[in-house]
Design an enzyme around this catalytic site. Structure first.
Site, PDB file in Angstrom:
ATOM      1  N   ASN A  21       0.833  -1.201   0.000  1.00  0.00           N
ATOM      2  CA  ASN A  21       0.000   0.000   0.000  1.00  0.00           C
ATOM      3  C   ASN A  21       0.870   1.255   0.000  1.00  0.00           C
ATOM      4  OD1 ASN A  21      -2.767  -1.012   0.079  1.00  0.00           O
ATOM      5  ND2 ASN A  21      -2.233  -1.856   2.067  1.00  0.00           N
ATOM      6  N   MET A 106       0.269  -2.342  12.055  1.00  0.00           N
ATOM      7  CA  MET A 106      -0.301  -3.344  12.954  1.00  0.00           C
ATOM      8  C   MET A 106      -0.061  -2.972  14.419  1.00  0.00           C
ATOM      9  SD  MET A 106      -1.636  -5.118  10.653  1.00  0.00           S
ATOM     10  CE  MET A 106      -2.280  -6.475  11.627  1.00  0.00           C
ATOM     11  N   HIS A 107      -0.571  -1.822  14.787  1.00  0.00           N
ATOM     12  CA  HIS A 107      -0.504  -1.372  16.182  1.00  0.00           C
ATOM     13  C   HIS A 107      -1.684  -0.452  16.403  1.00  0.00           C
ATOM     14  CE1 HIS A 107       1.140   0.199  19.981  1.00  0.00           C
ATOM     15  NE2 HIS A 107       0.856   1.404  19.523  1.00  0.00           N
ATOM     16  N   ILE A 108      -2.459  -0.712  17.437  1.00  0.00           N
ATOM     17  CA  ILE A 108      -3.624   0.107  17.734  1.00  0.00           C
ATOM     18  C   ILE A 108      -3.162   1.384  18.411  1.00  0.00           C
ATOM     19  CG2 ILE A 108      -5.781   0.252  19.011  1.00  0.00           C
ATOM     20  CD1 ILE A 108      -5.931  -2.824  18.818  1.00  0.00           C
ATOM     21  N   ASN A 144      -6.769   5.201   7.856  1.00  0.00           N
ATOM     22  CA  ASN A 144      -6.311   3.813   7.896  1.00  0.00           C
ATOM     23  C   ASN A 144      -7.028   3.002   6.821  1.00  0.00           C
ATOM     24  OD1 ASN A 144      -5.082   1.368   9.173  1.00  0.00           O
ATOM     25  ND2 ASN A 144      -7.210   0.880   9.639  1.00  0.00           N
ATOM     26  N   HIS A 146      -8.398  -0.706   5.803  1.00  0.00           N
ATOM     27  CA  HIS A 146      -8.792  -1.935   6.502  1.00  0.00           C
ATOM     28  C   HIS A 146      -9.477  -2.871   5.501  1.00  0.00           C
ATOM     29  CE1 HIS A 146      -9.825  -4.570   9.760  1.00  0.00           C
ATOM     30  NE2 HIS A 146     -11.110  -4.500   9.466  1.00  0.00           N
ATOM     31  N   ASP A 186     -11.052   0.458  13.938  1.00  0.00           N
ATOM     32  CA  ASP A 186     -11.736   0.331  12.646  1.00  0.00           C
ATOM     33  C   ASP A 186     -13.174   0.832  12.679  1.00  0.00           C
ATOM     34  OD1 ASP A 186      -9.439  -0.804  11.468  1.00  0.00           O
ATOM     35  OD2 ASP A 186      -9.978  -2.773  12.257  1.00  0.00           O
TER      36      ASP A 186
END
Length: 236
Positions: A21, A106-108, A144, A146, A186
């Site tokens: 991406n 890949m980290h909130i 983001n 998703h 999300d």
């Protein structure tokens, strides 16, 4: 491609993996798809992320940074996940982006991280002497990508979960979206939503390849949309 990032709108891109991406954004910058736009930072929380190589070998090379949670906590006893997120925010603010894109990150991220980018929280930064570098002077949007439709498969492993659910007949459509980032995973406002065709009995690899091609299109589309909402950050 122009190297004059001072006159361009500026992107910071956060990654954790191969960076496909990110590559779509690299290819689109300063083209009609993303006019007058330059990626000024690629930040990864994984040292081996191939996206860092993509950034370093771009023409011209894109500045990169790496900061992982567990090593950070080991090196700074007493620090917390929130402290780590604030350190990420410091790195981003130094790049003075107009928009932050999470492209396979890949980290909130936490509410304090978002508060810094919204400009509602000031942080101390020993690496900078200018007070303006410690706080965003205007909100910096964070978006983001998703690989699921809104409200369908929040969180990790959405592709695998969606594929299995479709093959079991639990859902009748799948897709991808780009959304604004809020503390709830999300659940931010959707910017671009696209259904991705899937067939009964096809392999997950076939579906995933089709899905990624759609991702590469909509991450550029959504980034342009959000850049259109903001004025370029002052670079003085």
């Amino acid at each position: 491609m122009s190297t004059d990032v001072q006159s361009s709108q500026r992107l910071a891109v956060l990654i954790s993996g191969s960076g496909t991406n990110l590559q779509a954004l690299i290819d689109a910058q300063n083209t009609p798809a993303l006019p007058h736009t330059s990626i000024v930072l690629v930040l990864s929380n994984r040292k081996a992320a191939h996206g860092l190589v993509r950034a370093a070998t771009a023409s011209p090379p894109i500045p990169t940074a790496y900061l992982a949670l567990r090593p950070y906590l080991r090196q700074h006893p007493g620090k917390t996940r929130e402290d780590y997120d604030l350190e990420l925010a410091k790195i981003i603010l130094r790049a003075k982006p107009d928009v932050v894109v999470l492209a396979g990150w890949m980290h909130i991220v936490s509410e304090p991280f978002l508060d810094v980018l919204r400009g509602t929280r000031r942080i101390e930064d020993e690496g900078e002497t200018n007070d303006h570098d410690n706080v965003s002077t205007s909100p910096i949007p964070v978006i983001n990508i998703h690989p699921a439709l809104p409200g369908q498969f929040d969180g990790a492993n959405a592709i695998q979960r969606g594929y299995k659910a479709f093959q079991r007949g639990e859902v009748d459509k799948l897709g991808v979206m780009v959304h604004r980032v809020i503390a709830e995973v999300d659940r931010g406002e959707s910017l671009v939503v696209r259904e991705v065709p899937i067939e009964k009995g096809e392999s997950i690899e076939t579906y995933e390849e089709r899905l990624h091609k759609v991702e590469w299109e909509i991450i550029v589309q959504a980034t342009r949309m959000v850049l259109g909402e903001v004025k370029p950050a002052p670079q003085g």
